[in-house]
Design a protein around this motif. Structure first.
Motif, short mmCIF file in Angstrom:
data_model
loop_
_atom_site.label_atom_id
_atom_site.label_comp_id
_atom_site.label_asym_id
_atom_site.label_seq_id
_atom_site.Cartn_x
_atom_site.Cartn_y
_atom_site.Cartn_z
N MET A 1 8.45 -4.23 -3.01
CA MET A 1 7.44 -3.22 -3.23
C MET A 1 6.40 -3.29 -2.11
O MET A 1 6.07 -4.37 -1.63
N ARG A 2 5.88 -2.14 -1.73
CA ARG A 2 4.83 -2.08 -0.70
C ARG A 2 3.47 -1.98 -1.40
O ARG A 2 3.20 -1.00 -2.10
N ILE A 3 2.65 -2.99 -1.20
CA ILE A 3 1.38 -3.12 -1.92
C ILE A 3 0.21 -3.10 -0.94
O ILE A 3 0.25 -3.75 0.10
N LEU A 29 2.24 -13.02 -3.61
CA LEU A 29 2.96 -11.75 -3.49
C LEU A 29 3.83 -11.65 -2.24
O LEU A 29 4.86 -10.97 -2.25
N ARG A 32 7.87 -11.72 -1.90
CA ARG A 32 8.66 -10.69 -2.56
C ARG A 32 8.25 -9.26 -2.24
O ARG A 32 8.91 -8.32 -2.65
N HIS A 33 7.13 -9.10 -1.53
CA HIS A 33 6.60 -7.76 -1.30
C HIS A 33 6.04 -7.63 0.12
O HIS A 33 5.74 -8.62 0.77
N GLU A 34 5.90 -6.38 0.57
CA GLU A 34 5.21 -6.08 1.84
C GLU A 34 3.75 -5.80 1.51
O GLU A 34 3.45 -4.88 0.77
N ILE A 35 2.86 -6.59 2.10
CA ILE A 35 1.44 -6.47 1.80
C ILE A 35 0.69 -5.88 2.98
O ILE A 35 0.83 -6.33 4.12
N CYS A 57 0.65 -10.95 5.36
CA CYS A 57 0.51 -9.50 5.36
C CYS A 57 1.25 -8.85 6.52
O CYS A 57 1.24 -9.35 7.64
N LYS A 58 1.86 -7.72 6.23
CA LYS A 58 2.49 -6.92 7.27
C LYS A 58 1.41 -6.28 8.14
O LYS A 58 1.57 -6.15 9.35
N ILE A 107 2.83 3.16 0.81
CA ILE A 107 2.36 2.24 -0.23
C ILE A 107 2.77 2.74 -1.61
O ILE A 107 2.63 3.93 -1.92
N GLU A 108 3.27 1.82 -2.44
CA GLU A 108 3.71 2.17 -3.79
C GLU A 108 2.66 1.83 -4.84
O GLU A 108 2.62 2.45 -5.90
#
Length: 120
Positions: A1-3, A29, A32-35, A57-58, A107-108
């Motif tokens: 997920m993109r957060i 986070l 498991r996720h793109e921050i 963080c991305k 972003i989701e």
């Protein structure tokens, strides 16, 4: 997920509970996720300070918010029903950058840490 995570403080030095909370949230986070991370600062950040968030963080964006601007925001906020905390951290630049990040990174879900971030 993109957060997208927004906060009113850079989680550097981890000397307060809010900074520590954000640091650990990002750390939890990230696997498991793109921050994408947006925050305020009254001054330019050192590489060491950026090192607290960059590995997780991305994308990291720090928006300058001079104290004089915060004080001016609070003065105007005296005539509003909103809490002064939200006025202190009010920034058209952060709002603009947030919309840009949401669009560019697709972003989701967005997470705003604290009442001060809720207005965005």
């Amino acid at each position: 997920m993109r957060i997208l995570v927004t906060t009113f403080r850079v989680p550097a030095d981890l000397c307060t509970g809010d900074k520590t909370t954000i640091h650990h949230l990002l750390k939890f986070l990230a696997p498991r996720h793109e921050i994408s991370f947006l925050t305020f600062s009254t001054q330019d950040l050192s590489q060491e300070e950026m090192g607290y968030v960059a590995p997780y963080c991305k994308r990291v964006e720090v928006i300058r918010l001079p104290r004089w601007r915060s004080m001016a925001n609070c003065t105007l906020g005296l005539f509003s029903r909103k809490p002064l905390q939200t006025h202190y951290f009010s920034s058209k630049e952060l709002h603009r950058r947030m919309e840009q990040v949401i669009r560019e990174e697709k972003i989701e879900i967005a997470y705003g840490y604290h009442l001060r971030s809720a207005q965005y």
